[in-house]
Write an enzyme that holds these catalytic residues in place. Structure first.
Site, PDB file in Angstrom:
ATOM      1  N   TYR A  25     -24.636  49.315  27.611  1.00  0.00           N
ATOM      2  CA  TYR A  25     -23.766  50.452  27.903  1.00  0.00           C
ATOM      3  C   TYR A  25     -22.570  50.468  26.986  1.00  0.00           C
ATOM      4  CZ  TYR A  25     -20.268  47.540  30.325  1.00  0.00           C
ATOM      5  OH  TYR A  25     -19.293  46.622  30.613  1.00  0.00           O
ATOM      6  N   GLU A  54     -12.193  35.695  28.184  1.00  0.00           N
ATOM      7  CA  GLU A  54     -11.815  37.112  28.260  1.00  0.00           C
ATOM      8  C   GLU A  54     -11.775  37.484  29.736  1.00  0.00           C
ATOM      9  OE1 GLU A  54     -14.788  39.850  26.799  1.00  0.00           O
ATOM     10  OE2 GLU A  54     -16.417  38.543  27.436  1.00  0.00           O
ATOM     11  N   LEU A 111     -16.942  39.580  24.414  1.00  0.00           N
ATOM     12  CA  LEU A 111     -17.352  40.882  23.911  1.00  0.00           C
ATOM     13  C   LEU A 111     -16.425  41.261  22.752  1.00  0.00           C
ATOM     14  CD1 LEU A 111     -19.254  43.361  24.537  1.00  0.00           C
ATOM     15  CD2 LEU A 111     -17.197  44.402  25.468  1.00  0.00           C
ATOM     16  N   LYS A 125     -23.376  44.051  24.998  1.00  0.00           N
ATOM     17  CA  LYS A 125     -22.750  44.760  26.129  1.00  0.00           C
ATOM     18  C   LYS A 125     -23.822  45.211  27.118  1.00  0.00           C
ATOM     19  CE  LYS A 125     -18.908  47.970  26.944  1.00  0.00           C
ATOM     20  NZ  LYS A 125     -18.147  47.068  27.803  1.00  0.00           N
TER      21      LYS A 125
HETATM   22  N1  PDD Z   1     -15.225  46.933  29.572  1.00  0.00           N
HETATM   23  N2  PDD Z   1     -14.672  42.294  27.690  1.00  0.00           N
HETATM   24  C1  PDD Z   1     -15.519  42.749  28.626  1.00  0.00           C
HETATM   25  C2  PDD Z   1     -16.304  41.762  29.427  1.00  0.00           C
HETATM   26  C3  PDD Z   1     -15.643  44.135  28.846  1.00  0.00           C
HETATM   27  O1  PDD Z   1     -16.495  44.581  29.777  1.00  0.00           O
HETATM   28  C4  PDD Z   1     -14.854  45.036  28.092  1.00  0.00           C
HETATM   29  C5  PDD Z   1     -14.978  46.529  28.274  1.00  0.00           C
HETATM   30  C6  PDD Z   1     -13.976  44.516  27.130  1.00  0.00           C
HETATM   31  C7  PDD Z   1     -13.122  45.399  26.254  1.00  0.00           C
HETATM   32  O2  PDD Z   1     -13.911  46.101  25.320  1.00  0.00           O
HETATM   33  P1  PDD Z   1     -13.495  47.548  24.785  1.00  0.00           P
HETATM   34  O3  PDD Z   1     -12.146  47.399  24.186  1.00  0.00           O
HETATM   35  O4  PDD Z   1     -14.530  47.858  23.801  1.00  0.00           O
HETATM   36  O5  PDD Z   1     -13.454  48.484  25.965  1.00  0.00           O
HETATM   37  C8  PDD Z   1     -13.917  43.141  26.951  1.00  0.00           C
HETATM   38  C9  PDD Z   1     -15.463  48.334  29.857  1.00  0.00           C
HETATM   39  C10 PDD Z   1     -14.242  49.172  29.685  1.00  0.00           C
HETATM   40  C11 PDD Z   1     -16.084  48.451  31.229  1.00  0.00           C
HETATM   41  O6  PDD Z   1     -16.963  47.648  31.510  1.00  0.00           O
HETATM   42  O7  PDD Z   1     -15.721  49.338  31.999  1.00  0.00           O
END
Ligand code: PDD
Length: 287
Positions: A33, A182, A207, A149
């Site tokens: 996703y 993270e 991620l 992801k």
């Molecule tokens: N989450 N780490 C994890 C485990 C994440 O699920 C996310 C993003 C990030 C940050 O990535 P980005 O800057 O590309 O949004 C780091 C999304 C927002 C979610 O699951 O809703």
């Protein structure tokens, strides 16, 4: 305005947006996703999100559900049909629908695509950023390929629920050596005592956050030094500042970690400056 979702070729009312019981995303978390922020009518950093989608799909050997430009059209259409000016657009690609069997289905089985969009309240998020958020830490218990992801987010969901029950807004996964990986849905950062921005290298342990990458661009523009290295929970607790990044939070200051106040308990100036400058630096695509 009624919510509309895109499900496998059709725009349908959100309440009737369904996937098959044998969708492999549902049965095996065999799906990836992306979440893009929508801000002031722009999709933020869409090319970077679609590049990461491409990488996730390749790693799992799932085909693109449609051409990249067609997917952009669908993202825009879902945003438009839901009247989203500020919010987020979500897309999910699963390996498709096939009789339950762990091994991959025949190549004739097409990947399944779902797109939804949601409005968010920028004022509520700004208020949260003005106050800062609380973090708890939890032991890392996820698989090694969190750089892909996938929708396999059970450890993340459990950690974030634990955070909520503790009165916090995010949980940081911590390795046995005490270093922070993270958050459940965000990347983790500190501002060190000597004023450097510190975040874990985007190897396979985290991620590769898109917001993380853009914040590095913002930092460069502001003349701030970024150091990609692991940091411990103890270092974070005594740091000058701490913050998290993601498409839904942008830069969100952290003011408490496991009950310990960070600095003076107020969002730090570097975090707030990065937050303010983010929109100018990020790549904006008209929604
Ligand atoms: N989450 N780490 C994890 C485990 C994440 O699920 C996310 C993003 C990030 C940050 O990535 P980005 O800057 O590309 O949004 C780091 C999304 C927002 C979610 O699951 O809703």
């Amino acid at each position: 305005m009624p919510r509309i979702a895109y499900v496998n070729g059709r725009y349908v009312p959100h309440a009737r947006a369904m996937v098959h019981v044998e969708d492999r995303g549902y049965q095996f978390a065999d799906a990836v996703y992306e979440v893009c922020e929508v801000a002031r009518g722009f999709i933020i950093d869409m090319p970077r999100h679609l590049d990461r989608l491409d990488r996730s799909l390749r790693e799992l050997r799932i085909a693109w559900p449609m051409h990249r430009s067609a997917l952009v059209t669908v993202l825009r259409e879902v945003i438009r049909r839901n009247g989203v000016v500020n919010g987020m657009v979500y897309l999910q690609v699963s390996r498709g629908v096939a009789p339950r069997d762990h091994v991959f289905p025949a190549a004739t089985v097409k990947p399944a695509l779902v797109v939804t969009a949601k409005r968010t309240d920028p004022l509520a998020i700004a208020r949260r950023a003005a106050n800062g958020i609380k973090i708890i830490t939890v032991p890392e218990n996820r698989w090694e390929r969190v750089d892909i992801k996938t929708v396999g987010l059970l450890p993340n969901a459990l950690a974030k629920q634990q955070a909520k029950e503790a009165g916090a807004q995010e949980a940081w996964f911590v390795d046995p050596d005490g270093t922070v990986k993270e958050g459940g849905s965000t990347n983790a950062w500190i501002v060190s005592k000597d004023g450097r921005l510190v975040t874990r290298p985007a190897d396979m342990g985290i991620l590769r956050g898109i917001t993380r990458a853009t914040v590095m661009d913002v930092a460069k523009k502001l003349g701030l030094v970024v150091e990609e290295r692991a940091f411990t929970v103890e270092e974070a607790k005594s740091a000058r500042e701490a913050f998290i990044t993601s498409a839904t939070t942008v830069v969100m200051p952290v003011v408490e970690i496991d009950g310990t106040t960070v600095a003076n308990g107020h969002p730090g100036s570097v975090s707030l400056t990065l937050r303010e400058a983010f929109f100018d630096v990020a790549e904006k695509t008209v929604a």
